[in-house]
Scaffold this active site. Structure first.
Site, short mmCIF file in Angstrom:
data_model
loop_
_atom_site.label_atom_id
_atom_site.label_comp_id
_atom_site.label_asym_id
_atom_site.label_seq_id
_atom_site.Cartn_x
_atom_site.Cartn_y
_atom_site.Cartn_z
N HIS A 17 0.83 -1.29 0.13
CA HIS A 17 0.23 -0.03 0.14
C HIS A 17 0.93 1.09 -0.26
O HIS A 17 0.50 2.19 -0.77
CB HIS A 17 -0.90 -0.02 1.24
CG HIS A 17 -1.73 -1.13 1.32
ND1 HIS A 17 -2.16 -1.78 2.36
CD2 HIS A 17 -2.87 -1.41 0.48
CE1 HIS A 17 -3.27 -2.48 2.21
NE2 HIS A 17 -3.61 -2.55 1.01
N LYS A 41 -16.86 -7.08 6.70
CA LYS A 41 -15.63 -8.14 6.56
C LYS A 41 -15.02 -8.38 7.70
O LYS A 41 -14.29 -9.31 7.56
CB LYS A 41 -14.48 -7.28 5.60
CG LYS A 41 -14.78 -7.14 4.13
CD LYS A 41 -13.52 -6.61 3.35
CE LYS A 41 -13.62 -6.24 1.96
NZ LYS A 41 -12.51 -5.93 1.25
N ARG A 90 -1.82 -6.19 -8.64
CA ARG A 90 -0.72 -6.93 -8.57
C ARG A 90 -0.70 -8.06 -9.47
O ARG A 90 0.52 -8.40 -9.83
CB ARG A 90 -1.01 -7.72 -7.03
CG ARG A 90 -0.73 -6.87 -5.81
CD ARG A 90 -1.28 -7.03 -4.58
NE ARG A 90 -2.86 -7.26 -4.76
CZ ARG A 90 -3.67 -7.19 -3.54
NH1 ARG A 90 -3.20 -7.59 -2.67
NH2 ARG A 90 -4.88 -7.43 -3.68
N SER A 128 -3.00 -7.83 2.61
CA SER A 128 -3.16 -7.63 4.19
C SER A 128 -3.57 -9.35 4.41
O SER A 128 -3.19 -9.63 5.64
CB SER A 128 -4.29 -6.70 4.22
OG SER A 128 -3.96 -5.44 3.88
P1 ADP Z 1 -9.74 -4.11 -0.55
O1 ADP Z 1 -10.25 -2.82 -1.47
O2 ADP Z 1 -10.14 -5.22 -1.11
O3 ADP Z 1 -10.45 -4.03 0.91
P2 ADP Z 1 -7.06 -3.58 0.43
O4 ADP Z 1 -7.39 -2.70 1.42
O5 ADP Z 1 -6.34 -5.05 0.62
O6 ADP Z 1 -8.39 -4.16 -0.45
O7 ADP Z 1 -6.17 -2.77 -0.72
C1 ADP Z 1 -6.61 -1.46 -1.19
C2 ADP Z 1 -6.17 -1.34 -2.69
O8 ADP Z 1 -4.68 -1.56 -2.49
C3 ADP Z 1 -6.50 -2.43 -3.85
O9 ADP Z 1 -6.60 -1.53 -5.02
C4 ADP Z 1 -5.52 -3.35 -3.67
O10 ADP Z 1 -5.30 -4.11 -5.07
C5 ADP Z 1 -4.34 -2.47 -3.50
N1 ADP Z 1 -3.18 -3.42 -3.00
C6 ADP Z 1 -3.19 -4.12 -2.09
N2 ADP Z 1 -1.86 -4.82 -1.60
C7 ADP Z 1 -1.20 -4.42 -2.84
C8 ADP Z 1 0.16 -4.51 -3.03
N3 ADP Z 1 0.88 -5.30 -2.25
N4 ADP Z 1 0.76 -3.81 -3.91
C9 ADP Z 1 -0.12 -3.01 -4.65
N5 ADP Z 1 -1.40 -2.62 -4.46
C10 ADP Z 1 -1.82 -3.36 -3.38
#
Ligand code: ADP
Length: 165
Positions: A17, A41, A90, A128
């Site tokens: 992130h 969630k 990713r 995460s």
């Molecule tokens: P969600 O929106 O499914 O709850 P997350 O909070 O895990 O997802 O992630 C928020 C955003 O960050 C999403 O667009 C996800 O694809 C992106 N993201 C999560 N982990 C990574 C990573 N390792 N590298 C790049 N982008 C990521």
């Protein structure tokens, strides 16, 4: 003023992130990391805890702020007078869902563009969910999350397990 909204659950905020935040901060005047309440969630960290972990992680980024939102993302983008939504890609597996979301958001609000960004290759495997799984099993997540997030994970899920010989 060009504002981008980077939405997600961030349960918890990882180095993946943070990598995306750094990239987006170079392209936009203001980036808002927008934490979805995501109560459905069943998040490990409360909304306030997730926000605090993010705020500590973005201290070095003067044009990045963190905020919480509930309800439709496009409405929040309008409310913040934003132009774009940032999402991370990713692997191909992310694409299908993200593509659907982006097109739906465009249907709901033509004005909002979705921008996909790719993290540094070493973070492409990082999520995460995986970080929580490793921490739950007593694994060391220090390479995957900012150090204060690692501390918070250990407080919630217990210490790193000793290596078996
Ligand atoms: P969600 O929106 O499914 O709850 P997350 O909070 O895990 O997802 O992630 C928020 C955003 O960050 C999403 O667009 C996800 O694809 C992106 N993201 C999560 N982990 C990574 C990573 N390792 N590298 C790049 N982008 C990521």
């Amino acid at each position: 003023m060009r504002t981008a909204i980077y939405p997600g659950s961030f349960d918890p905020f990882t180095n993946g992130h943070l990598d995306l935040v750094h990239r987006a901060a170079k392209l936009f005047d203001h980036v808002i990391v927008a934490v979805a309440k995501s109560e459905g969630k069943g998040p490990l960290f409360s909304l306030d805890e997730r926000l605090a972990l993010i705020r500590q992680s973005i201290q070095g980024e003067p044009n990045v702020t963190a905020d919480a939102f509930d309800g439709l993302l496009v409405n929040y983008v309008d409310q913040q007078e934003g132009q774009a939504v940032i999402r991370g890609l990713r692997a191909v597996s992310d694409f299908e869902f993200e593509f659907q979301m982006a097109l739906m958001n465009r249907k709901l609000n033509e004005r909002v563009e979705t921008i996909f960004m790719m993290p540094k290759d070493t973070y492409t495997f990082l999520s995460s969910r995986i970080v929580k799984e490793i921490a739950r099993l007593g694994g060391d997540v220090s390479a995957f999350v900012p150090s204060h997030v690692g501390v918070a994970l250990r407080e919630k899920l217990g210490p790193i397990a000793p290596k078996s010989s």
